[in-house]
Design an enzyme around this catalytic site. Structure first.
Site, short mmCIF file in Angstrom:
data_model
loop_
_atom_site.label_atom_id
_atom_site.label_comp_id
_atom_site.label_asym_id
_atom_site.label_seq_id
_atom_site.Cartn_x
_atom_site.Cartn_y
_atom_site.Cartn_z
N PHE A 126 12.05 -35.01 40.57
CA PHE A 126 10.80 -35.23 39.83
C PHE A 126 10.05 -36.41 40.47
CE2 PHE A 126 8.12 -36.61 36.30
CZ PHE A 126 7.59 -35.39 35.90
N ASP A 195 18.76 -38.62 35.43
CA ASP A 195 17.57 -38.34 34.63
C ASP A 195 17.88 -37.09 33.79
OD1 ASP A 195 15.11 -37.58 33.59
OD2 ASP A 195 13.99 -38.32 35.33
N LYS A 221 10.17 -33.79 25.10
CA LYS A 221 10.48 -32.42 25.50
C LYS A 221 11.36 -31.78 24.43
CE LYS A 221 9.47 -33.51 30.26
NZ LYS A 221 9.90 -34.35 31.36
C1 LIG Z 1 9.14 -35.32 31.92
C2 LIG Z 1 9.92 -36.05 32.93
C3 LIG Z 1 9.73 -37.40 33.12
C4 LIG Z 1 8.68 -38.13 32.32
O1 LIG Z 1 8.51 -39.44 32.70
P1 LIG Z 1 7.58 -40.40 31.83
O2 LIG Z 1 7.57 -41.64 32.60
O3 LIG Z 1 8.22 -40.56 30.49
O4 LIG Z 1 6.24 -39.75 31.73
C5 LIG Z 1 10.52 -38.06 34.05
N1 LIG Z 1 11.46 -37.39 34.75
C6 LIG Z 1 11.66 -36.06 34.61
C7 LIG Z 1 12.72 -35.37 35.39
C8 LIG Z 1 10.88 -35.36 33.71
O5 LIG Z 1 11.05 -34.06 33.55
#
Ligand SMILES: *Cc1c(COP(=O)(O)O)cnc(C)c1O
Length: 410
Positions: A126, A195, A221
């Site tokens: 991500f 994560d 989520k």
């Molecule tokens: C949705 C998501 C995020 C979100 O990060 P924010 O800083 O809270 O916006 C981070 N890592 C992954 C893998 C995600 O799917």
């Protein structure tokens, strides 16, 4: 596979989780397969927000920090998340966003491994995860190394301070083997940062049983905490004493209301707080976390696997002729709770599907993603979504010009 609407309804009739759908407010006529970007609204949330706003904020004002334990909310909600991820109550705290928590934990891992400066991740992780490392890299604090996990045996060496991976990949839904990768990292003296954004609330996560060191995860989520819900951070208890907080805010101070000039970290996870917690968002998140805990992640995972397998089998049988290919692992056990399909025209197809009442999302360049939130998605939803996808492809309704224009958020 040819399954009929009657088959889908029979699955719903036999579904032990079917009644939980009434605990969510979903608009009529919409099949919502985007719980992996924004979970649905729990029915109890508006009432809780009204109470916190009108009574706690409106009437009790500043006294609510003590009277309604606003000050303890970050730890209280963290403790509720803990059993969902295989952690102890004092190992999880809610704070900030995933991005900011990553920066804190990457810096903490670097401090625990003096002399090592590499953060190892995989290409295509991500983006924010990779950007957070790059931000620290620009400050000269570490360097980012990218390698496919199959090559980690070579990539893991004595320079690696920590391995940073998503348990469930945000595009493909592929699941990494947390136990094996944590063991491999530890064998080379490196720590792990997981994560859990696409895993928490949809499948069991086993942080402590696998020996994981650190983790972050998302509140909006599958935890249904609402748009911009705060995220959480986990640190195994063995690291608490030596946990260096780099974003040294007053809320993570040992005595915030002593107003000392010198920073002194609070014991345990509390030091990972930086600024004042977002109480309204925490109240909404608490509702979602309680609900998911009450339903139970094992049951949710079992239903998620059954639903996603129905979708994959159906689409493979009915849409293959239209250029759709599966972009997720075919085996349910190797997938998280979403299904990714590949098509060169994924963007207009996704828009045409939304117009047809099926909300999924598009991930550049060519992925259609369907989040299967098992707490409120039914087998009939999956059957209907597959029929509408088939119709959009068969009749090429996605070619209409209004589906081509890209919006800011895709
Ligand atoms: C949705 C998501 C995020 C979100 O990060 P924010 O800083 O809270 O916006 C981070 N890592 C992954 C893998 C995600 O799917």
């Amino acid at each position: 596979m040819s399954w009929t609407l009657e088959d889908a309804r029979a699955c719903d009739a036999a579904d032990p989780l079917a009644d939980w759908r009434s605990h969510f407010l979903l608009p009529e006529g919409i099949i919502y397969l985007d719980g992996n970007s924004l979970g649905a609204l729990p029915a109890a949330t508006p009432g809780v927000l009204a109470r916190v706003t009108e009574t706690e904020w409106g009437r009790h004002l500043i006294s609510s920090w003590n009277r309604h334990d606003w000050i303890g909310a970050s730890q209280r909600v963290g403790a509720r998340i803990a059993p969902l991820i295989g952690a102890e109550a004092d190992e999880v705290i809610v704070a900030d966003s995933v991005s900011v928590n990553l920066t804190k934990l990457i810096a903490a891992a670097l401090a625990l491994r003096p002399g090592r400066g590499v953060i190892l991740s995989e290409p295509g992780n991500f983006p924010t995860d990779l950007y957070m490392v790059q931000g620290l890299e620009r400050m000269g604090l570490c360097s980012l190394r990218l390698a496919p996990v199959e090559d980690f045996a070579q990539a893991l060496d004595g320079d690696v301070a920590a391995v940073l991976l998503s348990q469930v990949h945000y595009k493909s839904a592929a699941v990494h083997d947390m136990a094996a990768l944590t063991a491999a990292a530890h064998a080379h003296g490196a720590l792990t940062i997981w994560d859990l954004s696409h895993a928490v609330g949809a499948m069991p996560v086993a942080l402590n049983p696998t020996g994981a060191d650190f983790a972050v995860g998302c509140g909006y989520k599958y935890l249904n905490g609402g748009p911009g819900a705060p995220a959480f951070a986990f640190a195994a208890r063995r690291h608490h004493a030596g946990l260096e907080q780099s974003i040294c805010g007053w809320m993570g101070h040992a005595a915030p209301f002593a107003f000392d000039d010198a920073y002194a970290p609070a014991p345990g996870m509390k030091r990972l707080l930086a600024g004042t917690p977002p109480i309204l968002s925490l109240a909404a998140l608490e509702v979602g976390v309680r609900l998911i805990g009450d339903i139970g992640v094992s049951a949710l995972h079992a239903k998620s696997m059954a639903l996603s397998q129905c979708l994959i089998d159906d689409v493979s049988a009915t849409c293959a002729d239209f250029g759709i290919a599966l972009a997720s692992p075919p085996e349910a056990g190797a997938r998280g709770s979403h299904v990714a399909l590949r098509h060169p025209e994924a963007y207009p197809i996704c828009q045409a599907l939304i117009a047809a009442g099926v909300v999924g999302d598009f991930r550049a360049p060519d992925i259609l993603r369907f989040g299967i939130a098992p707490a409120y998605v039914s087998f009939e939803d999956i059957w209907t979504a597959a029929r509408r996808l088939e119709a959009v492809l068969r009749h090429e309704t996605w070619r209409a010009p209004e589906f081509a224009a890209r919006q800011t958020v895709t």
